[in-house]
Design a protein around this motif. Structure first.
Motif, mmCIF file in Angstrom:
data_model
loop_
_atom_site.group_PDB
_atom_site.id
_atom_site.type_symbol
_atom_site.label_atom_id
_atom_site.label_comp_id
_atom_site.label_asym_id
_atom_site.label_seq_id
_atom_site.Cartn_x
_atom_site.Cartn_y
_atom_site.Cartn_z
ATOM 1 N N GLU A 140 -11.096 -28.575 26.514
ATOM 2 C CA GLU A 140 -10.791 -28.235 27.478
ATOM 3 C C GLU A 140 -9.863 -28.992 28.279
ATOM 4 N N HIS A 141 -8.952 -28.596 29.358
ATOM 5 C CA HIS A 141 -8.102 -29.604 29.972
ATOM 6 C C HIS A 141 -9.065 -29.608 31.336
ATOM 7 N N VAL A 142 -8.877 -30.973 31.933
ATOM 8 C CA VAL A 142 -9.708 -31.483 32.981
ATOM 9 C C VAL A 142 -9.041 -32.024 34.051
ATOM 10 N N VAL A 143 -9.405 -32.340 35.002
ATOM 11 C CA VAL A 143 -8.844 -33.115 36.251
ATOM 12 C C VAL A 143 -8.472 -34.463 35.829
ATOM 13 N N SER A 144 -7.450 -35.073 36.168
ATOM 14 C CA SER A 144 -7.150 -36.501 35.976
ATOM 15 C C SER A 144 -7.638 -37.511 36.752
ATOM 16 N N GLU A 145 -7.623 -38.826 36.391
ATOM 17 C CA GLU A 145 -7.868 -39.915 37.469
ATOM 18 C C GLU A 145 -7.463 -39.994 38.707
ATOM 19 N N PRO A 146 -8.460 -39.883 39.562
ATOM 20 C CA PRO A 146 -7.953 -39.796 41.007
ATOM 21 C C PRO A 146 -6.848 -40.557 41.784
ATOM 22 N N SER A 147 -6.535 -41.819 41.180
ATOM 23 C CA SER A 147 -5.546 -42.588 41.462
ATOM 24 C C SER A 147 -4.288 -42.490 40.687
ATOM 25 N N SER A 148 -4.171 -41.273 39.767
ATOM 26 C CA SER A 148 -2.892 -41.023 39.142
ATOM 27 C C SER A 148 -1.974 -39.987 39.894
ATOM 28 N N TRP A 149 -0.781 -39.911 39.377
ATOM 29 C CA TRP A 149 0.211 -39.044 40.190
ATOM 30 C C TRP A 149 -0.089 -37.638 39.554
ATOM 31 N N VAL A 150 -0.808 -37.809 38.249
ATOM 32 C CA VAL A 150 -1.032 -36.185 37.715
ATOM 33 C C VAL A 150 -2.038 -35.601 38.583
ATOM 34 N N TYR A 151 -3.192 -36.426 38.873
ATOM 35 C CA TYR A 151 -4.101 -35.994 39.828
ATOM 36 C C TYR A 151 -3.725 -35.319 41.276
ATOM 37 N N PHE A 152 -2.757 -36.011 41.709
ATOM 38 C CA PHE A 152 -1.977 -35.622 42.856
ATOM 39 C C PHE A 152 -1.247 -34.327 42.573
ATOM 40 N N PHE A 153 -0.477 -34.163 41.544
ATOM 41 C CA PHE A 153 0.137 -32.913 41.366
ATOM 42 C C PHE A 153 -0.743 -31.608 40.882
ATOM 43 N N PRO A 210 -0.280 -34.545 23.629
ATOM 44 C CA PRO A 210 1.178 -34.187 24.346
ATOM 45 C C PRO A 210 1.581 -32.999 24.777
ATOM 46 N N LEU A 211 1.209 -32.727 25.854
ATOM 47 C CA LEU A 211 1.073 -31.288 26.602
ATOM 48 C C LEU A 211 1.766 -31.643 27.893
ATOM 49 N N PHE A 212 1.811 -30.536 28.702
ATOM 50 C CA PHE A 212 2.537 -30.436 30.053
ATOM 51 C C PHE A 212 1.671 -31.168 30.818
ATOM 52 N N PHE A 213 2.289 -32.078 31.750
ATOM 53 C CA PHE A 213 1.341 -33.152 32.374
ATOM 54 C C PHE A 213 0.391 -32.624 33.212
ATOM 55 N N LEU A 214 0.261 -31.196 33.707
ATOM 56 C CA LEU A 214 -0.789 -30.791 34.536
ATOM 57 C C LEU A 214 -2.033 -30.669 33.623
ATOM 58 N N ILE A 215 -1.821 -30.152 32.364
ATOM 59 C CA ILE A 215 -3.057 -29.884 31.358
ATOM 60 C C ILE A 215 -3.149 -31.094 30.430
ATOM 61 N N ARG A 216 -2.629 -32.032 30.627
ATOM 62 C CA ARG A 216 -2.730 -33.088 29.542
ATOM 63 C C ARG A 216 -3.961 -33.943 29.426
ATOM 64 N N PRO A 217 -4.743 -34.204 30.441
ATOM 65 C CA PRO A 217 -6.099 -34.592 30.442
ATOM 66 C C PRO A 217 -6.979 -33.566 29.752
ATOM 67 N N HIS A 218 -7.439 -34.048 28.675
ATOM 68 C CA HIS A 218 -8.484 -33.021 27.759
ATOM 69 C C HIS A 218 -9.827 -33.783 27.590
ATOM 70 N N ILE A 219 -10.950 -33.008 27.574
ATOM 71 C CA ILE A 219 -12.301 -33.498 26.779
ATOM 72 C C ILE A 219 -12.327 -32.735 25.523
ATOM 73 N N VAL A 220 -13.068 -33.147 24.766
ATOM 74 C CA VAL A 220 -13.099 -32.428 23.298
ATOM 75 C C VAL A 220 -14.534 -32.911 22.779
ATOM 76 N N GLY A 221 -15.381 -32.112 22.105
ATOM 77 C CA GLY A 221 -16.360 -32.399 21.474
ATOM 78 C C GLY A 221 -17.502 -31.541 21.088
ATOM 79 N N TYR A 222 -18.792 -31.724 21.109
ATOM 80 C CA TYR A 222 -19.618 -30.542 21.044
ATOM 81 C C TYR A 222 -21.349 -31.094 21.642
ATOM 82 N N ALA A 223 -21.966 -30.046 21.791
ATOM 83 C CA ALA A 223 -23.239 -30.569 22.486
ATOM 84 C C ALA A 223 -24.247 -29.871 21.701
ATOM 85 N N VAL A 224 -25.389 -30.420 21.392
ATOM 86 C CA VAL A 224 -26.250 -29.861 20.616
ATOM 87 C C VAL A 224 -27.573 -29.352 21.149
ATOM 88 N N LYS A 225 -28.193 -28.158 21.033
ATOM 89 C CA LYS A 225 -29.396 -27.741 21.589
ATOM 90 C C LYS A 225 -30.469 -28.428 21.388
#
Length: 242
Positions: free
Chosen positions: A173-186, A227-242
């Motif tokens: 999933e793409h996620v929000v960036s760090e609050p101090s970053s310009w990516v977060y701003f935009f 390496p994606l468009f900067f607005l959706i560059r921050p991502h998380i990836v993984g899996y969760a076990v029940k």
């Protein structure tokens, strides 16, 4: 910076006011038909840039094979089937998506990936998977979906319900960036426009917090900057076990 962000966000909201009115009055409903085509085209580019990441993620599917039979995968928000090429041969796939107009492009992906066994396509939101039985699948896959659902926690609880004990929820999933970053701003400034362009997609969600709070027995999660468009560059990836 916060004052500037609020001012810019307000300006964008004013500019997208006609889109808001069109949505409320139902005039934007035609976009539901156009959106699957856009996703189908964009997924080709996204898959090209994310191929190695997806291969790395879905390599872990082998850990969740049942003791007997084939791997049963439920893909929530399947879209045009952009993940099919990464699934192991013989997997049994059930697809869900709230937009029925994806089926045309889903069929194209199925034809290209005949190494899989396709069970059914269910028109349903991730928050309401009542057509899927409790404890009935080995893996739930959800990629680029939690950014646009109405209730993230409900989706995760539904995923846990349909997973067998020891099964896993796979996410990218793409996620929000760090609050101090310009990516977060935009991300926050352009969110009102992005919402309509992405059919409800939000760039400002801290989705990892919902995963951490969902009560899975094990969570394998990492942040990355593909390496994606900067607005959706921050991502998380993984899996969760029940």
């Amino acid at each position: 910076m916060s004052l500037l962000m609020n001012a810019c966000a307000f300006l964008v909201k004013v500019l997208v006011l006609p889109l808001y009115i069109a949505e409320v009055t139902g005039l934007l409903s035609f976009y539901k038909r156009v959106f699957p085509l856009l996703v189908y085209k964009m997924s080709i580019s996204y898959n090209g840039k994310m191929s190695d990441k997806k291969k790395e993620l879905f390599r872990n599917l082998e850990k969740f094979y049942p003791s007997k039979g084939s791997l049963r995968i439920l893909e929530v928000g399947c879209g045009s089937g952009a993940n099919f090429e990464h699934y192991p041969t013989g997997c049994k796939i059930t697809c869900t998506d709230p937009n029925p107009h994806f089926q045309k492009y889903l069929n194209k992906s199925m034809a290209k990936n005949d190494h899989l066994v396709y069970d059914s396509f269910i028109v349903a939101s991730g928050e309401n998977l009542k057509a899927v039985e409790d404890n009935s699948v080995d893996v739930v896959v959800c990629t680029l979906v939690l950014c646009s659902v109405n209730d993230t926690q409900k989706v995760l609880q539904e995923a846990k319900r349909v997973l067998r004990p020891g099964g896993a929820f796979f996410f990218l999933e793409h996620v929000v960036s760090e609050p101090s970053s310009w990516v977060y701003f935009f991300q926050h400034v352009f969110q009102p426009f992005w919402y309509y362009f992405g059919d409800g997609c939000e760039t400002t969600r801290a989705t990892w917090k919902h995963l951490e709070a969902a009560g899975f027995s094990d969570l394998q999660l990492r942040h990355m900057q593909p390496p994606l468009f900067f607005l959706i560059r921050p991502h998380i990836v993984g899996y969760a076990v029940k």
